[in-house]
Enzyme design. Sequence first.
Site, PDB file in Angstrom:
ATOM      1  N   GLU A  54      31.709 -14.587   1.060  1.00 36.28           N
ATOM      2  CA  GLU A  54      32.536 -15.556   1.784  1.00 36.28           C
ATOM      3  C   GLU A  54      33.963 -15.048   1.975  1.00 36.28           C
ATOM      4  OE1 GLU A  54      33.859 -20.260   1.392  1.00 36.28           O
ATOM      5  OE2 GLU A  54      33.390 -19.107  -0.410  1.00 36.28           O
ATOM      6  N   GLU A 112      32.570 -29.032   1.281  1.00 36.23           N
ATOM      7  CA  GLU A 112      33.447 -28.527   0.225  1.00 36.23           C
ATOM      8  C   GLU A 112      34.882 -28.979   0.497  1.00 36.23           C
ATOM      9  OE1 GLU A 112      33.611 -24.435  -2.329  1.00 36.23           O
ATOM     10  OE2 GLU A 112      34.193 -24.283  -0.232  1.00 36.23           O
TER      11      GLU A 112
END
Length: 263
Positions: free
Chosen positions: A143, A244
């Site tokens: 990521e 998130e």
Amino acid sequence: MPRFAANLSMMYTELAFTERFAAAAKDGFKAVEYLFPYDYPVQDLQKLLQDNGLTQVLFNTPPGNWAAGERGMASIPGREEEFKLGFEQALDYARALGNRTLHVMAGLIQPEQDRAKHRAVYLRNLAYAALLADRDGITIVIEPINTRDIPGYFLNRQDEAQEICQEAGVENLRVQFDIYHCQIVEGDVATKLRRDMSLQHAGIGHVQIAGVPDRQEPDQGEVNYPYLFGLLDELGYQGWIGCEYRPRAGTSEGLSWVKPWLK
């Protein structure tokens, strides 16, 4: 039709962690993700998932000493054996929980350190992890993270993440496309989704969302999420979308944006 997973490390923090599973299920979520499972016996997590009819979709491999500021070790020279042991622990949890995607955190790099050396270590560790995970049909993701939230993080851009996946040369290595991080670092999110979703190798293995700039609910801020959800459908994305974000107030009270998709 987008499918949303509640991130239990950031949502429902008004409750104890083990109580968040039931709260997410009550609100209509069918899946969850979180940062780390390692403080809990795997049997306890299995029961929480089963009792609440939830699918476990993502967690991170061990980050090193989180309290001391470490944010992964996959790119850090000299930590290779520690990384391998941590990854094997993560794989044990993933197998037991039915989790099909593991996020490998790259770690930090200081300005004076040799980036090429870190990158070479990163590639070797990712190849090792992906090949080991492939035996169980598990996908590894990396990521890009913005430098405001994690200053000094090794991986920041979508194009570099895709290049690393291509160079590693393993089929089950993908990019975790966090729209919040991408918007802060690069912008032009829709173009990057179109570009990277179409790649024959690498591509996007998981998507996460949050409002920009404050990392709260995605119904406020500078990103047009309804448009991007439609684009993900158009591009044929079949995976989960991880929520998130940090709720502005109570988690359940802030879910009006997602209720149409949780029915």
